[in-house]
Design a protein around this motif. Sequence first.
Motif, PDB file in Angstrom:
ATOM      1  N   GLY A 228       0.791  -1.229   0.000  1.00 42.56           N
ATOM      2  CA  GLY A 228       0.000   0.000   0.000  1.00 42.56           C
ATOM      3  C   GLY A 228       0.819   1.273   0.000  1.00 42.56           C
ATOM      4  O   GLY A 228       0.263   2.369   0.088  1.00 42.56           O
ATOM      5  N   ASN A 229       2.135   1.171  -0.141  1.00 43.75           N
ATOM      6  CA  ASN A 229       3.001   2.351  -0.116  1.00 43.75           C
ATOM      7  C   ASN A 229       3.176   2.945  -1.516  1.00 43.75           C
ATOM      8  O   ASN A 229       3.160   2.227  -2.517  1.00 43.75           O
ATOM      9  CB  ASN A 229       4.378   1.969   0.432  1.00 43.75           C
ATOM     10  CG  ASN A 229       4.306   1.402   1.827  1.00 43.75           C
ATOM     11  OD1 ASN A 229       3.837   2.057   2.763  1.00 43.75           O
ATOM     12  ND2 ASN A 229       4.757   0.160   1.989  1.00 43.75           N
ATOM     13  N   ILE A 230       3.365   4.259  -1.556  1.00 40.51           N
ATOM     14  CA  ILE A 230       3.693   4.950  -2.795  1.00 40.51           C
ATOM     15  C   ILE A 230       4.889   5.863  -2.541  1.00 40.51           C
ATOM     16  O   ILE A 230       5.174   6.248  -1.407  1.00 40.51           O
ATOM     17  CB  ILE A 230       2.516   5.772  -3.360  1.00 40.51           C
ATOM     18  CG1 ILE A 230       2.152   6.938  -2.417  1.00 40.51           C
ATOM     19  CG2 ILE A 230       1.310   4.886  -3.599  1.00 40.51           C
ATOM     20  CD1 ILE A 230       1.133   7.901  -3.006  1.00 40.51           C
ATOM     21  N   GLY A 231       5.608   6.204  -3.588  1.00 41.63           N
ATOM     22  CA  GLY A 231       6.756   7.081  -3.421  1.00 41.63           C
ATOM     23  C   GLY A 231       7.321   7.522  -4.749  1.00 41.63           C
ATOM     24  O   GLY A 231       6.824   7.165  -5.828  1.00 41.63           O
ATOM     25  N   LEU A 232       8.382   8.302  -4.661  1.00 41.82           N
ATOM     26  CA  LEU A 232       9.107   8.764  -5.849  1.00 41.82           C
ATOM     27  C   LEU A 232      10.530   9.099  -5.443  1.00 41.82           C
ATOM     28  O   LEU A 232      10.767   9.672  -4.370  1.00 41.82           O
ATOM     29  CB  LEU A 232       8.437   9.980  -6.480  1.00 41.82           C
ATOM     30  CG  LEU A 232       9.111  10.522  -7.760  1.00 41.82           C
ATOM     31  CD1 LEU A 232       8.081  10.885  -8.814  1.00 41.82           C
ATOM     32  CD2 LEU A 232       9.984  11.747  -7.447  1.00 41.82           C
ATOM     33  N   TYR A 233      11.472   8.720  -6.283  1.00 45.51           N
ATOM     34  CA  TYR A 233      12.874   9.108  -6.085  1.00 45.51           C
ATOM     35  C   TYR A 233      13.415   9.619  -7.413  1.00 45.51           C
ATOM     36  O   TYR A 233      12.985   9.156  -8.487  1.00 45.51           O
ATOM     37  CB  TYR A 233      13.710   7.920  -5.609  1.00 45.51           C
ATOM     38  CG  TYR A 233      14.681   8.292  -4.498  1.00 45.51           C
ATOM     39  CD1 TYR A 233      14.431   7.928  -3.180  1.00 45.51           C
ATOM     40  CD2 TYR A 233      15.821   9.046  -4.760  1.00 45.51           C
ATOM     41  CE1 TYR A 233      15.308   8.280  -2.153  1.00 45.51           C
ATOM     42  CE2 TYR A 233      16.695   9.411  -3.749  1.00 45.51           C
ATOM     43  CZ  TYR A 233      16.442   9.026  -2.442  1.00 45.51           C
ATOM     44  OH  TYR A 233      17.300   9.395  -1.426  1.00 45.51           O
ATOM     45  N   THR A 234      14.342  10.560  -7.326  1.00 48.07           N
ATOM     46  CA  THR A 234      14.934  11.168  -8.522  1.00 48.07           C
ATOM     47  C   THR A 234      16.435  10.915  -8.522  1.00 48.07           C
ATOM     48  O   THR A 234      17.222  11.796  -8.189  1.00 48.07           O
ATOM     49  CB  THR A 234      14.610  12.677  -8.561  1.00 48.07           C
ATOM     50  OG1 THR A 234      13.205  12.850  -8.497  1.00 48.07           O
ATOM     51  CG2 THR A 234      15.115  13.319  -9.842  1.00 48.07           C
ATOM     52  N   PRO A 235      16.849   9.686  -8.886  1.00 47.96           N
ATOM     53  CA  PRO A 235      18.270   9.347  -8.806  1.00 47.96           C
ATOM     54  C   PRO A 235      19.048   9.819 -10.025  1.00 47.96           C
ATOM     55  O   PRO A 235      18.479  10.181 -11.051  1.00 47.96           O
ATOM     56  CB  PRO A 235      18.243   7.825  -8.737  1.00 47.96           C
ATOM     57  CG  PRO A 235      17.078   7.460  -9.606  1.00 47.96           C
ATOM     58  CD  PRO A 235      16.048   8.545  -9.362  1.00 47.96           C
ATOM     59  N   GLY A 236      20.351   9.757  -9.890  1.00 46.05           N
ATOM     60  CA  GLY A 236      21.239  10.133 -10.990  1.00 46.05           C
ATOM     61  C   GLY A 236      22.325  11.071 -10.499  1.00 46.05           C
ATOM     62  O   GLY A 236      22.162  11.762  -9.490  1.00 46.05           O
ATOM     63  N   LEU A 237      23.427  11.094 -11.207  1.00 42.26           N
ATOM     64  CA  LEU A 237      24.542  11.974 -10.846  1.00 42.26           C
ATOM     65  C   LEU A 237      24.248  13.386 -11.343  1.00 42.26           C
ATOM     66  O   LEU A 237      24.124  13.614 -12.550  1.00 42.26           O
ATOM     67  CB  LEU A 237      25.844  11.464 -11.458  1.00 42.26           C
ATOM     68  CG  LEU A 237      26.345  10.100 -10.957  1.00 42.26           C
ATOM     69  CD1 LEU A 237      27.636   9.728 -11.675  1.00 42.26           C
ATOM     70  CD2 LEU A 237      26.537  10.099  -9.450  1.00 42.26           C
ATOM     71  N   VAL A 238      24.121  14.322 -10.417  1.00 39.18           N
ATOM     72  CA  VAL A 238      23.885  15.728 -10.748  1.00 39.18           C
ATOM     73  C   VAL A 238      25.063  16.521 -10.195  1.00 39.18           C
ATOM     74  O   VAL A 238      25.320  16.486  -8.984  1.00 39.18           O
ATOM     75  CB  VAL A 238      22.575  16.239 -10.136  1.00 39.18           C
ATOM     76  CG1 VAL A 238      22.343  17.700 -10.515  1.00 39.18           C
ATOM     77  CG2 VAL A 238      21.408  15.375 -10.584  1.00 39.18           C
ATOM     78  N   PRO A 239      25.805  17.216 -11.032  1.00 42.46           N
ATOM     79  CA  PRO A 239      27.034  17.860 -10.557  1.00 42.46           C
ATOM     80  C   PRO A 239      26.774  19.018  -9.604  1.00 42.46           C
ATOM     81  O   PRO A 239      25.774  19.739  -9.715  1.00 42.46           O
ATOM     82  CB  PRO A 239      27.689  18.359 -11.852  1.00 42.46           C
ATOM     83  CG  PRO A 239      26.572  18.507 -12.821  1.00 42.46           C
ATOM     84  CD  PRO A 239      25.591  17.423 -12.472  1.00 42.46           C
ATOM     85  N   ILE A 240      27.695  19.188  -8.671  1.00 42.40           N
ATOM     86  CA  ILE A 240      27.745  20.377  -7.818  1.00 42.40           C
ATOM     87  C   ILE A 240      28.818  21.282  -8.404  1.00 42.40           C
ATOM     88  O   ILE A 240      29.971  20.876  -8.575  1.00 42.40           O
ATOM     89  CB  ILE A 240      28.087  20.009  -6.359  1.00 42.40           C
ATOM     90  CG1 ILE A 240      27.008  19.095  -5.779  1.00 42.40           C
ATOM     91  CG2 ILE A 240      28.240  21.270  -5.509  1.00 42.40           C
ATOM     92  CD1 ILE A 240      27.339  18.558  -4.395  1.00 42.40           C
ATOM     93  N   ARG A 241      28.437  22.499  -8.730  1.00 42.37           N
ATOM     94  CA  ARG A 241      29.348  23.440  -9.370  1.00 42.37           C
ATOM     95  C   ARG A 241      29.842  24.477  -8.362  1.00 42.37           C
ATOM     96  O   ARG A 241      29.083  24.924  -7.511  1.00 42.37           O
ATOM     97  CB  ARG A 241      28.630  24.153 -10.534  1.00 42.37           C
ATOM     98  CG  ARG A 241      28.128  23.211 -11.621  1.00 42.37           C
ATOM     99  CD  ARG A 241      27.169  23.919 -12.570  1.00 42.37           C
ATOM    100  NE  ARG A 241      26.815  23.092 -13.708  1.00 42.37           N
ATOM    101  CZ  ARG A 241      25.789  22.232 -13.718  1.00 42.37           C
ATOM    102  NH1 ARG A 241      25.028  22.105 -12.642  1.00 42.37           N
ATOM    103  NH2 ARG A 241      25.540  21.502 -14.788  1.00 42.37           N
ATOM    104  N   ARG A 242      31.107  24.855  -8.501  1.00 41.98           N
ATOM    105  CA  ARG A 242      31.621  25.928  -7.646  1.00 41.98           C
ATOM    106  C   ARG A 242      30.893  27.245  -7.909  1.00 41.98           C
ATOM    107  O   ARG A 242      30.662  28.041  -7.005  1.00 41.98           O
ATOM    108  CB  ARG A 242      33.116  26.130  -7.889  1.00 41.98           C
ATOM    109  CG  ARG A 242      34.002  25.057  -7.289  1.00 41.98           C
ATOM    110  CD  ARG A 242      35.472  25.515  -7.313  1.00 41.98           C
ATOM    111  NE  ARG A 242      36.313  24.492  -6.703  1.00 41.98           N
ATOM    112  CZ  ARG A 242      36.915  23.524  -7.389  1.00 41.98           C
ATOM    113  NH1 ARG A 242      36.757  23.460  -8.708  1.00 41.98           N
ATOM    114  NH2 ARG A 242      37.661  22.632  -6.775  1.00 41.98           N
ATOM    115  N   LYS A 243      30.524  27.449  -9.175  1.00 44.59           N
ATOM    116  CA  LYS A 243      29.909  28.714  -9.558  1.00 44.59           C
ATOM    117  C   LYS A 243      29.116  28.487 -10.831  1.00 44.59           C
ATOM    118  O   LYS A 243      29.461  27.644 -11.653  1.00 44.59           O
ATOM    119  CB  LYS A 243      30.991  29.777  -9.790  1.00 44.59           C
ATOM    120  CG  LYS A 243      30.470  31.159 -10.166  1.00 44.59           C
ATOM    121  CD  LYS A 243      31.625  32.123 -10.360  1.00 44.59           C
ATOM    122  CE  LYS A 243      31.140  33.503 -10.776  1.00 44.59           C
ATOM    123  NZ  LYS A 243      32.276  34.440 -11.005  1.00 44.59           N
TER     124      LYS A 243
END
Length: 781
Positions: free
Chosen positions: A428-443
């Motif tokens: 009976g559970n529902i959910g969502l995840y947004t996986p994947g490599l997303v870069p962190i930028r200095r600027k």
Amino acid sequence: MAILVAVPPLAAAGAWLWLRSGQPTIDGTATLPGLEAPVEIARDANAVPHIFARGKADAYFALGYVHAQDRLWQMDLNRRIGSGRLSEVIGASGLRYDKLMRTLGFYRDAEAGIRALAPEVQAALTAYTAGVNASIENRSGPLPIEFQILRYQPEPWRPADSLVWGKLMALQLSGNHRDELLRARLMRRFPADRIRDLYPDYPATAPVTLAGLPDLDLGRLAAALPPPLGPSAASNEWVVSGEMTGTGKPILANDPHLQLGAPILWYLARIEAPGLSITGATVPGVPFHLLGRNDRISWGFTTTGGDTQDLFIERLDPSDPSRYLTPDGPEPFIERVETIKVKDAPDETLTVRATRHGPVLSDIEPDALGAAPQGHVVALAFTGLSDRDTTPEALYRLNRAPDWEGFKAALRLYQSPQQNIAYADIQGNIGLYTPGLVPIRRKGDGSVPVPGWTDEFGWTGAIPFDELPHAFNPPAQRIVNANNRVVPPDYPRFITNRWDDWYRASRIEQVLSETKRHDVDAAQALLMDSVTPVFAELRPEMRGIVATTPEAETALDLLRDWDGTMDRDQPEPLIFEWWLRDLHRAVYADELGDLFGDVLSSSPRVLLHMLRGAPRWCDDTITPDRTESCDDILTASFNRTVQELRQRHGDDPTDWRWGMEHRAPLAHQVLSRVPVLGDLFDIGIETDGGNQTVNRGGSAIRDAQAPFSHVHGAGYRAVYDMSDPANSRFMIATGQSGDPLSSHYGDLVERWRNGDHFTIAGSLDEVTATGLGRLTLLPAP
């Protein structure tokens, strides 16, 4: 193509019968090396294989076997594209693709990436590969017609051939580097405020999938520049809790939208083996289910549109152009030489260069070269370029996940492309995840090319998995995503500024709010919903239109009474969509000049922003002696639309039909280009929907000849019923077979267009009793 075209009728008939003799054997027995125990493959009435195996390795062997039986040409084409070997079979016209693939190094990474996978995943790839090759070696009769036309034989399958498809999909769903180049070109001509008009912000009132995300104690990254154009792909997914379904268990609906063609990308399959019970959508050439359900959970994908690509302008060393500048001094390019074989032409030699950021694109792409000043090159940083990509292992483990924790554990291994993955389970559970490599930028935010000779804009890592957007059993009891914004503005990490339009998500939310019980039938109906919310938004602009002909007055009257349903048999969708397309040109083509074709999209957000918030764009710069208002432009555009439609479809607007222009051609990559055969194997069909409807009928409005041809949409639809997983419903756009001579090449087209679905379930005996055949694979002594 002399097989069926330039031959006498009797010879053509003989060639036809000979090619037909290559249809796969789906009944009886086949004794094959590589199996550990017998495997039963029962094909149901829709030609979907149900694989019953005693071990996982044999199950993957059998899946490889049926993939190669039904889709061998599609498999071979995909691996040739991914490995940069298309020119070998089609000639010099494939060189542009081959050079890009060799530069990106997809196949090299796929070969190396096998070592990054767990032993059981490698074993699955090996078993699948053996099944593909057993099918090739065991086939009787001629190879599929495409091999005959292009006159070559398929090589044995290799495990890397299965992995390279994921690289292609990561590129297709993450291609924002082209937007960066376009924005750089625009910045040379227009001030910042004018560019912002071309990229309006995501409205504060539009749907946000996870609007209630908890605050994270992280530093926010500022968005310094307006967002680029949205992604070219689109999809829908929603999941509702048992309180909304009437059964106490969730329902999940999903229909990924990609380029439509024949055969369609997806291939339906079911596997029953110890530790593996899975049903849904596979991709021929790949051993793991991309979408579907097992006996405990179901899941669906939509594209996030995360900004996972950056272009770095590298400065060459003035004293040595074989080196480029870094904060630590000059460094040599990493170089390798690639030899590309070309059919009926000499080999091409390509020197591939790479910097610390990634491969040099400006060596092969004219647009990238134009973005680099003299003495510079442009390199691509992309999270999809990795020789240690564990995404295949994520899919392997997702197929077996028993619950939310297993689901999350699998997705920790997921790298590219970033996706919004909806979840439902039998508890009976529902959910969502947004996986994947997303870069962190200095600027910066990755929206334009940046200097690479400093570390000012460099990547410092990726967003940690636990900080990526996710939700589990939200209070709203439902989760909706249709490529719209996933996180609220105060989400502390930067994912993208390129959120896609919100119209489909708004419509799904509206229908769910109005539905008392969202059962399987209601979910199927919503997948086929063809109401465009865009018309309601543009209706106020119609008040100032003055019809200048009786035909225009008739057309205007039709729109005044229209409810926005994009029905293929009605004239209103044709009038509205043609007018909308003409409005884009009327409002801002004069200012953009030769850049207009690159900026033009099917999204109405730019147009609405200009009409309401930036009316200066309405003035036609070609007529400096007068100043046009937006009402002037609206009127001229509407009357011009009616005149153009009269020329194409006759004088009476009430006789026009959306289906006259909106037809899914479902074209074959090769045969549609062959005289006579293109018509002979045509399975195209008129369809409902449009670019902004849930039942997405996406078109390429830049195509002057067929601006509303339905070339993009839901090649796969599914509704997963967690109260009874066997009651889950499925459909693909064309048919299970990739062979145009098969009766299952296009047998699902009309049912797909009409919104039909079917179940994929039953015991081996039940499927056999009502199906097309039962093939037993026996291990060779």
